[in-house]
Design a protein around this motif. Structure first.
Motif, short mmCIF file in Angstrom:
data_model
loop_
_atom_site.label_atom_id
_atom_site.label_comp_id
_atom_site.label_asym_id
_atom_site.label_seq_id
_atom_site.Cartn_x
_atom_site.Cartn_y
_atom_site.Cartn_z
N ARG A 121 28.33 40.89 43.82
CA ARG A 121 29.72 40.84 44.27
C ARG A 121 29.80 39.76 45.35
O ARG A 121 29.14 39.86 46.38
CB ARG A 121 30.16 42.18 44.85
N THR B 221 30.94 39.18 40.32
CA THR B 221 32.37 39.34 40.54
C THR B 221 32.77 38.53 41.77
O THR B 221 32.19 38.70 42.84
CB THR B 221 32.73 40.82 40.77
N ASP C 74 42.87 41.68 39.21
CA ASP C 74 41.49 41.82 38.76
C ASP C 74 41.44 41.32 37.32
O ASP C 74 42.07 41.91 36.44
CB ASP C 74 41.08 43.29 38.86
N HIS D 187 36.72 48.33 47.28
CA HIS D 187 36.78 48.16 45.82
C HIS D 187 35.44 48.50 45.17
O HIS D 187 35.37 49.20 44.15
CB HIS D 187 37.18 46.72 45.49
N GLU E 245 34.45 51.73 42.63
CA GLU E 245 33.82 51.59 41.31
C GLU E 245 32.48 52.33 41.24
O GLU E 245 32.07 52.75 40.15
CB GLU E 245 33.66 50.11 40.97
N ASP F 125 32.92 55.64 39.77
CA ASP F 125 33.35 55.67 38.36
C ASP F 125 34.87 55.76 38.19
O ASP F 125 35.37 56.39 37.25
CB ASP F 125 32.68 56.83 37.61
N THR F 126 35.61 55.11 39.07
CA THR F 126 37.05 55.02 38.87
C THR F 126 37.37 53.98 37.81
O THR F 126 36.53 53.15 37.46
CB THR F 126 37.76 54.62 40.18
N THR F 127 38.58 54.00 37.31
CA THR F 127 39.03 52.95 36.40
C THR F 127 39.30 51.68 37.21
O THR F 127 39.40 51.71 38.44
CB THR F 127 40.32 53.35 35.68
N ARG F 128 39.44 50.56 36.53
CA ARG F 128 39.75 49.31 37.23
C ARG F 128 41.07 49.42 37.97
O ARG F 128 41.20 48.93 39.10
CB ARG F 128 39.79 48.15 36.24
N ALA G 266 40.52 51.56 41.09
CA ALA G 266 39.73 50.85 42.10
C ALA G 266 40.58 49.83 42.84
O ALA G 266 40.48 49.69 44.07
CB ALA G 266 38.54 50.16 41.44
#
Length: 297
Positions: free
Chosen positions: A169, A191, A236, A266, A270, A273-276, A279
């Motif tokens: 990152r 990222t 994103d 952010h 993640e 395990d959140t969704t994009r 996050a």
């Protein structure tokens, strides 16, 4: 078998000297305010945000073996960061950053991060000698990397077999150092976390929105680009598509460190395990709370 830390923060660890005033300021302004000295630097700011979320990040940076360095390392430990892997130089002084902020935002800043640049690849030694990883046993956790490293060293990192399995990152330290991140476009690694101005510098153009900028970064080779734009929508983007969302509206009381808070929040989101979409929402909320003063420095 090396037992790896979960998170490494690589880059600047220094003293932040920040002057803040509630007045609007311009060149030559002389106004009342408050001056603080706190542990800072992009890597340290990100690490301290991780610590606030209950993580124990490890710092890889250069800190002098001077009184300022001893005090800085101790302060970082107190704030929840592991400093055991810092390169402690006998002949390089501890770095510093100085900024002036008014009610109308950042007025001026100077980063004296020459020691980090001079230390070079020595700060990465634990990743190459088997302490945290090696070419044969690459580090497999999350690496938050900032653009205060030289472009030559960032290029090495983008191709380093010791980091081949890491979740990279990456953020520029400032717009002036945004172009140092070009190696990650060439290698399609990691990222990228950039603001609208930094995205424009990387793409050698100007953008009017974060979705436009994030999409162009992906076109130019970014594996993933997360672009912020102040109070306007952030985005994103990956080759599979993009999502965008506006941050909450808040009264801005400070700006230094906001991008670092966004990035760390952010990543933590993640890790859970959140969704994009989730996050991005959580990161924008954390950054808004930070600039409003609701999250302590």
């Amino acid at each position: 078998m090396v037992k790896f830390p979960q998170i490494l923060c690589i880059g600047s660890v220094l003293w932040d000297v920040i002057g803040r005033s509630a007045s609007h300021m311009r060149q030559g302004s002389d106004v009342p305010g408050h001056i603080t000295r706190l542990p800072g630097g992009v890597a340290a700011n990100i690490a301290m945000t991780f610590a606030r979320f209950g993580m124990t990040p490890s710092l890889l940076s250069a800190v002098g073996r001077d009184p300022e360095g001893d005090e800085l390392a101790a302060a970082c430990e107190t704030l929840g960061c592991n400093t055991a892997y810092l390169y402690r130089s006998e002949d390089l002084p501890t770095d510093r950053y100085m900024a002036v902020e008014g009610a109308n935002g950042l007025i001026a800043a100077i980063a004296d991060a020459h020691s980090l640049e001079r230390a070079g690849a020595r700060i990465l030694q634990p990743l190459r000698d088997g302490t945290l990883g090696s070419a044969e046993a690459p580090f497999t956790g999350i690496v938050a990397l900032d653009g205060n490293l030289t472009e030559f060293l960032l290029d090495e990192v983008s191709r380093d077999p010791a980091l081949a399995k890491a979740d990279l990152r990456i953020a520029p330290a400032s717009p002036g150092k945004a172009e140092r991140l070009m190696p990650f476009l060439r290698t399609s690694r990691g990222t990228l976390y950039v603001n609208l101005e930094e995205a424009g510098l990387l793409c050698q153009t100007r953008f009017t929105s974060a979705p436009e900028a994030a999409a162009r970064l992906v076109e130019r080779g970014a594996a993933r680009a997360v672009v912020t734009n102040g109070g306007d929508a952030a985005c994103d983007a990956t080759p599979d598509g993009l999502i965008a969302e506006r941050p909450p509206e808040v009264l801005v009381t400070r700006v230094t460190g906001a991008g670092d808070t966004f990035m760390a929040a952010h990543i933590v989101a993640e890790m859970h395990d959140t969704t994009r979409d989730e996050a991005l929402t959580l990161a924008l909320t954390a950054a808004a709370q930070y600039v409003s003063g609701d999250i302590p420095s």
